[in-house]
Design an enzyme around this catalytic site. Structure first.
Site, PDB file in Angstrom:
ATOM      1  N   CYS A  69      33.783  45.723  39.517  1.00 40.85           N
ATOM      2  CA  CYS A  69      35.159  46.169  39.302  1.00 40.85           C
ATOM      3  C   CYS A  69      35.271  47.672  39.512  1.00 40.85           C
ATOM      4  CB  CYS A  69      35.604  45.788  37.889  1.00 40.85           C
ATOM      5  SG  CYS A  69      37.149  46.555  37.431  1.00 40.85           S
ATOM      6  N   CYS A 115      37.927  46.192  42.053  1.00 44.07           N
ATOM      7  CA  CYS A 115      39.291  46.542  41.643  1.00 44.07           C
ATOM      8  C   CYS A 115      39.626  48.024  41.833  1.00 44.07           C
ATOM      9  CB  CYS A 115      39.510  46.223  40.164  1.00 44.07           C
ATOM     10  SG  CYS A 115      38.620  44.792  39.555  1.00 44.07           S
ATOM     11  N   LYS A 161      39.154  49.610  45.489  1.00 41.73           N
ATOM     12  CA  LYS A 161      40.130  48.895  46.322  1.00 41.73           C
ATOM     13  C   LYS A 161      41.545  49.403  46.065  1.00 41.73           C
ATOM     14  CE  LYS A 161      42.131  45.665  44.522  1.00 41.73           C
ATOM     15  NZ  LYS A 161      41.913  44.287  44.205  1.00 41.73           N
ATOM     16  N   TYR A 170      42.338  36.547  48.601  1.00 41.02           N
ATOM     17  CA  TYR A 170      43.010  37.775  48.165  1.00 41.02           C
ATOM     18  C   TYR A 170      42.312  39.033  48.654  1.00 41.02           C
ATOM     19  CZ  TYR A 170      39.891  39.065  44.230  1.00 41.02           C
ATOM     20  OH  TYR A 170      38.843  39.474  43.459  1.00 41.02           O
ATOM     21  N   GLU A 180      44.092  41.970  50.850  1.00 40.31           N
ATOM     22  CA  GLU A 180      44.162  43.340  50.336  1.00 40.31           C
ATOM     23  C   GLU A 180      43.600  44.333  51.349  1.00 40.31           C
ATOM     24  OE1 GLU A 180      44.099  42.352  45.573  1.00 40.31           O
ATOM     25  OE2 GLU A 180      42.214  42.881  46.503  1.00 40.31           O
ATOM     26  N   HIS A 232      69.033  47.248  34.881  1.00 38.40           N
ATOM     27  CA  HIS A 232      69.727  47.334  36.151  1.00 38.40           C
ATOM     28  C   HIS A 232      69.702  48.760  36.688  1.00 38.40           C
ATOM     29  CE1 HIS A 232      72.583  45.963  39.120  1.00 38.40           C
ATOM     30  NE2 HIS A 232      73.312  47.042  38.906  1.00 38.40           N
ATOM     31  N   GLU A 271      65.067  42.317  37.147  1.00 38.64           N
ATOM     32  CA  GLU A 271      66.173  41.708  36.392  1.00 38.64           C
ATOM     33  C   GLU A 271      66.509  40.318  36.925  1.00 38.64           C
ATOM     34  OE1 GLU A 271      70.118  43.582  36.739  1.00 38.64           O
ATOM     35  OE2 GLU A 271      69.439  44.542  38.588  1.00 38.64           O
TER      36      GLU A 271
HETATM   37  C1  LIG Z   1      36.684  43.703  46.658  1.00 40.72           C
HETATM   38  C2  LIG Z   1      36.973  43.153  45.285  1.00 40.72           C
HETATM   39  C3  LIG Z   1      38.178  43.400  44.690  1.00 40.72           C
HETATM   40  C4  LIG Z   1      38.451  42.910  43.417  1.00 40.72           C
HETATM   41  N1  LIG Z   1      39.665  43.156  42.857  1.00 40.72           N
HETATM   42  C5  LIG Z   1      39.943  42.700  41.640  1.00 40.72           C
HETATM   43  C6  LIG Z   1      41.186  42.995  41.026  1.00 40.72           C
HETATM   44  O1  LIG Z   1      42.047  43.642  41.617  1.00 40.72           O
HETATM   45  N2  LIG Z   1      41.414  42.535  39.770  1.00 40.72           N
HETATM   46  C7  LIG Z   1      40.465  41.805  39.095  1.00 40.72           C
HETATM   47  O2  LIG Z   1      40.712  41.428  37.952  1.00 40.72           O
HETATM   48  N3  LIG Z   1      39.280  41.501  39.652  1.00 40.72           N
HETATM   49  C8  LIG Z   1      38.996  41.932  40.906  1.00 40.72           C
HETATM   50  N4  LIG Z   1      37.780  41.662  41.463  1.00 40.72           N
HETATM   51  C9  LIG Z   1      36.824  40.817  40.714  1.00 40.72           C
HETATM   52  C10 LIG Z   1      36.092  41.632  39.641  1.00 40.72           C
HETATM   53  O3  LIG Z   1      35.514  42.776  40.217  1.00 40.72           O
HETATM   54  C11 LIG Z   1      35.037  40.761  39.003  1.00 40.72           C
HETATM   55  O4  LIG Z   1      35.635  39.587  38.534  1.00 40.72           O
HETATM   56  C12 LIG Z   1      34.346  41.455  37.833  1.00 40.72           C
HETATM   57  O5  LIG Z   1      33.750  42.663  38.236  1.00 40.72           O
HETATM   58  C13 LIG Z   1      33.269  40.531  37.255  1.00 40.72           C
HETATM   59  O6  LIG Z   1      32.541  41.182  36.261  1.00 40.72           O
HETATM   60  P1  LIG Z   1      31.060  40.700  35.905  1.00 40.72           P
HETATM   61  O7  LIG Z   1      30.689  41.432  34.684  1.00 40.72           O
HETATM   62  O8  LIG Z   1      30.988  39.241  35.908  1.00 40.72           O
HETATM   63  O9  LIG Z   1      30.163  41.142  37.132  1.00 40.72           O
HETATM   64  P2  LIG Z   1      29.971  42.537  37.853  1.00 40.72           P
HETATM   65  O10 LIG Z   1      31.064  43.482  37.560  1.00 40.72           O
HETATM   66  O11 LIG Z   1      29.707  42.192  39.269  1.00 40.72           O
HETATM   67  O12 LIG Z   1      28.673  43.130  37.183  1.00 40.72           O
HETATM   68  C14 LIG Z   1      27.406  42.582  37.381  1.00 40.72           C
HETATM   69  C15 LIG Z   1      26.396  43.694  37.288  1.00 40.72           C
HETATM   70  O13 LIG Z   1      25.096  43.121  37.211  1.00 40.72           O
HETATM   71  C16 LIG Z   1      24.208  43.938  37.936  1.00 40.72           C
HETATM   72  N5  LIG Z   1      23.030  43.144  38.255  1.00 40.72           N
HETATM   73  C17 LIG Z   1      22.947  42.084  39.081  1.00 40.72           C
HETATM   74  N6  LIG Z   1      21.717  41.568  39.075  1.00 40.72           N
HETATM   75  C18 LIG Z   1      21.011  42.304  38.187  1.00 40.72           C
HETATM   76  C19 LIG Z   1      19.674  42.245  37.712  1.00 40.72           C
HETATM   77  N7  LIG Z   1      18.834  41.289  38.117  1.00 40.72           N
HETATM   78  N8  LIG Z   1      19.265  43.166  36.808  1.00 40.72           N
HETATM   79  C20 LIG Z   1      20.117  44.143  36.371  1.00 40.72           C
HETATM   80  N9  LIG Z   1      21.395  44.227  36.767  1.00 40.72           N
HETATM   81  C21 LIG Z   1      21.831  43.315  37.663  1.00 40.72           C
HETATM   82  C22 LIG Z   1      25.030  44.354  39.137  1.00 40.72           C
HETATM   83  O14 LIG Z   1      24.486  45.512  39.746  1.00 40.72           O
HETATM   84  C23 LIG Z   1      26.383  44.593  38.514  1.00 40.72           C
HETATM   85  O15 LIG Z   1      26.544  45.919  38.117  1.00 40.72           O
HETATM   86  C24 LIG Z   1      37.468  42.151  42.735  1.00 40.72           C
HETATM   87  C25 LIG Z   1      36.230  41.904  43.328  1.00 40.72           C
HETATM   88  C26 LIG Z   1      35.978  42.404  44.589  1.00 40.72           C
HETATM   89  C27 LIG Z   1      34.646  42.133  45.218  1.00 40.72           C
END
Ligand SMILES: Cc1cc2nc3c(=O)[nH]c(=O)nc-3n(C[C@H](O)[C@H](O)[C@H](O)COP(=O)(O)OP(=O)(O)OC[C@H]3O[C@@H](n4cnc5c(N)ncnc54)[C@H](O)[C@@H]3O)c2cc1C
Length: 537
Positions: free
Chosen positions: A125, A130, A133, A260, A264, A501, A506
């Site tokens: 994110c 998010c 982007k 999406y 975007e 308005h 609205e």
């Molecule tokens: C281009 C794009 C645009 C998006 N836009 C939106 C939006 O506008 N609004 C919205 O709500 N959502 C959006 N999302 C989705 C949103 O980013 C995700 O749903 C959210 O980040 C999920 O959070 P998470 O904690 O599951 O995983 P992540 O945020 O992906 O975090 C996982 C973390 O785990 C770490 N990791 C992975 N494997 C290991 C390991 N073995 N050891 C240690 N660390 C590890 C990674 O490096 C990462 O930092 C978007 C996604 C993308 C790709």
């Protein structure tokens, strides 16, 4: 522990987990005897017969019985060890620590591009989703605004110029700032941050780059990563991580995918004056969204100059001598691209129950890795619920009803609740109110911008079941209305609300006559479609 879900599991195919996942309901029949093993390496140090590595985790019967037996009481390094400091992992770790647990979280070293060895505190994110982007969306909107402004009397001595390097440098500085804030959040909550790649060794042990940590509970919150299908020439393609951090702005870009993220990025590059072609396998973009929204956003984006190639699947990419790329599809070849981006899906996947527990009682998972609803606020909700369940003595299920969401396309979309198709399936008789109008701003700007709004109301209870909008500020507007839909308010409540308005919003409280009444009951005859002109007066 039972792994089949008792609440509807929102899921997608692995190849295209777009927002479609919000609406396609499927019960997951995860069987313990069929581990979801991916990239799995057996660790010789492990006591369990099957291990969990990388971003996909397999939980086998052997591990289950390991913990189901009479396990002797044990001291652990931590009450909770979280793998992945993204939205879900940070939220769960912070809340768990606030509830008195000792917590560690491990995260890969920072890079704007994610890989098996790089990531960064804040996760997708903040670093590759998010936030960056949306910053690029802001940057790209100015070209449209410059055009709009002419009708309002502005003129420019010279054509405004955009400097890509300034944008990317400022964006990256902001990401660094946010990463620092996330690190501080963890520090202030007394969560131990360990840099490195976490691997689950057994139900109570995590290996981070060779160092072992024991924990009473392990949380897998490793998110997902973009996925480029393996077609000839796929090495020339970029994914969304790379698209957010390109050294130069694309001249002409092909974006493969109709979800999406694809829309975007199409809006971003179109606004920044690249030539944009979107290739989608289906007839329409945004599978799973309300059909009218799908049509409307496609039309509006086409009017802004984006070329959609529908029912075209990529087959190969070729690089010519001048360095330009061509994309071969089932329908022909389009040449001359500086970039070809795939936005065709992200890789999850771990199965969990409704409390985010895997089939191993001490191992939990939240966020995108579980492929429920892949959005930041949902990962936050799941992380918070998990911390309450384990450490506050309050078993808490995340509530997936009426999760609002947005697409930051141009024009953007905001939605909450059911699509018309879902409402008919679930409730049968519904009243549909729509408005499709030229916003006030467009009357003077002279641009062909329009707004589409839709309310779906249960004919029997008068409850508003779905609310959809495509047009300027739709995400901001729908966030407000999402409270009303979540609270189960009726059309009468909407009607009783005085409008602000002049606004587009609205319209949601002044829609008086249904565009159509859909009736399924045989006694009332066939579906009835009364049409009205949306005058708003
Ligand atoms: C281009 C794009 C645009 C998006 N836009 C939106 C939006 O506008 N609004 C919205 O709500 N959502 C959006 N999302 C989705 C949103 O980013 C995700 O749903 C959210 O980040 C999920 O959070 P998470 O904690 O599951 O995983 P992540 O945020 O992906 O975090 C996982 C973390 O785990 C770490 N990791 C992975 N494997 C290991 C390991 N073995 N050891 C240690 N660390 C590890 C990674 O490096 C990462 O930092 C978007 C996604 C993308 C790709």
């Amino acid at each position: 522990m039972a792994t089949s879900l008792s609440t509807p599991k929102l899921s997608t195919t692995l190849s295209s987990p777009t927002f479609h996942s919000l609406y396609k309901t499927k019960l997951s029949n995860f069987s313990l005897s069929k581990p979801l093993l991916y990239n799995c390496v057996i660790n010789p140090r492990s006591r369990a017969s099957s291990l969990c590595y990388g971003r996909r985790f397999a939980i086998t019967r052997a591990e289950t019985s390991f913990t189901n037996g009479a396990e002797p009481p044990r001291q652990y390094d931590f009450d909770l060890f979280t793998i992945g400091a993204g939205s879900g992992g940070v939220r769960a770790s912070r809340f768990a620590s606030n509830f008195g647990a000792s917590v560690a979280v491990c995260e890969l070293p920072f890079s704007t591009i994610s890989s098996d060895s790089t990531g960064g505190v804040g996760g997708t994110c903040v670093l590759r989703g998010c936030v960056p982007k949306k910053l690029l969306v802001y940057a790209s909107k100015y070209s449209h605004e410059f055009e709009e402004s002419c009708g309002f009397g502005w003129n420019y001595e010279a054509e405004p110029k955009h400097d890509w390097n300034t944008l990317i440098a400022n964006k990256n500085a902001e990401l660094q700032r946010l990463m620092g804030i996330y690190k501080n959040i963890l520090k202030n909550a007394n969560v131990t941050l360990i840099e490195g790649r976490g691997k689950v060794v057994d139900p109570h042990t995590v290996d981070v780059d060779g160092k072992l940590y024991s924990a009473k509970n392990i949380l897998i919150s490793v998110g997902g990563r973009p996925f480029i299908p393996n077609i000839p020439g796929s090495e020339y393609a970029i994914d969304s991580d790379a698209a957010l951090d390109l050294p130069t702005k694309p001249n002409k870009i092909a974006i493969v995918g109709g979800g999406y993220i694809a829309l975007e990025f199409a809006g971003i590059f179109n606004g920044l004056t690249s030539e944009v072609h979107v290739f989608i396998r289906q007839k329409k973009v945004l599978r799973g969204f309300d059909e009218e929204i799908r049509d409307f956003v496609g039309e509006q984006m086409s009017l802004r100059g984006i070329e959609f190639h529908t029912e075209e699947s990529p087959q190969a990419i070729a690089k010519s001598a001048d360095g330009s790329l061509s994309l071969k599809t089932n329908r022909g070849t389009v040449e001359g691209f500086s970039h070809i981006m795939f936005a065709t899906g992200r890789r999850p996947n771990t199965k969990v129950d409704e409390y985010s527990r895997t089939s191993v009682p001490s191992i939990w998972a939240v966020g995108d890795v579980t492929d429920r609803i892949n959005l930041t606020p949902v990962a936050l909700m799941e992380g918070g619920a998990l911390a309450k369940t384990i450490f506050a003595g309050e078993p808490t299920k995340p509530d997936y009803r009426n999760v609002p969401c947005a697409v930051f396309s141009q024009p953007p979309i905001g939605i909450v609740g059911l699509t018309e198709e879902q409402a008919i399936n679930e409730y049968g008789d519904i009243d549909v109110y729509t408005a499709n109008f030229r916003p006030l701003k467009a009357t003077i700007s002279g641009l062909p911008d329009r707004v589409f709004m839709k309310l779906i109301v249960c004919a029997k209870s008068s409850k508003v079941l779905g609310l959809h909008m495509c047009g300027e500020d739709a995400p901001e507007i729908v966030q407000g209305f999402a409270v009303a839909v979540k609270a189960g308010l009726t059309k009468a409540d909407f009607d009783a609300t005085v409008g602000i308005h002049p606004t587009a919003a609205e319209e949601f409280v002044t829609m008086r006559t249904p565009t159509r009444k859909v009736r399924s009951s045989p006694s009332e005859g066939k579906a009835e479609h009364d049409t009205k002109a949306a005058t708003g007066v």
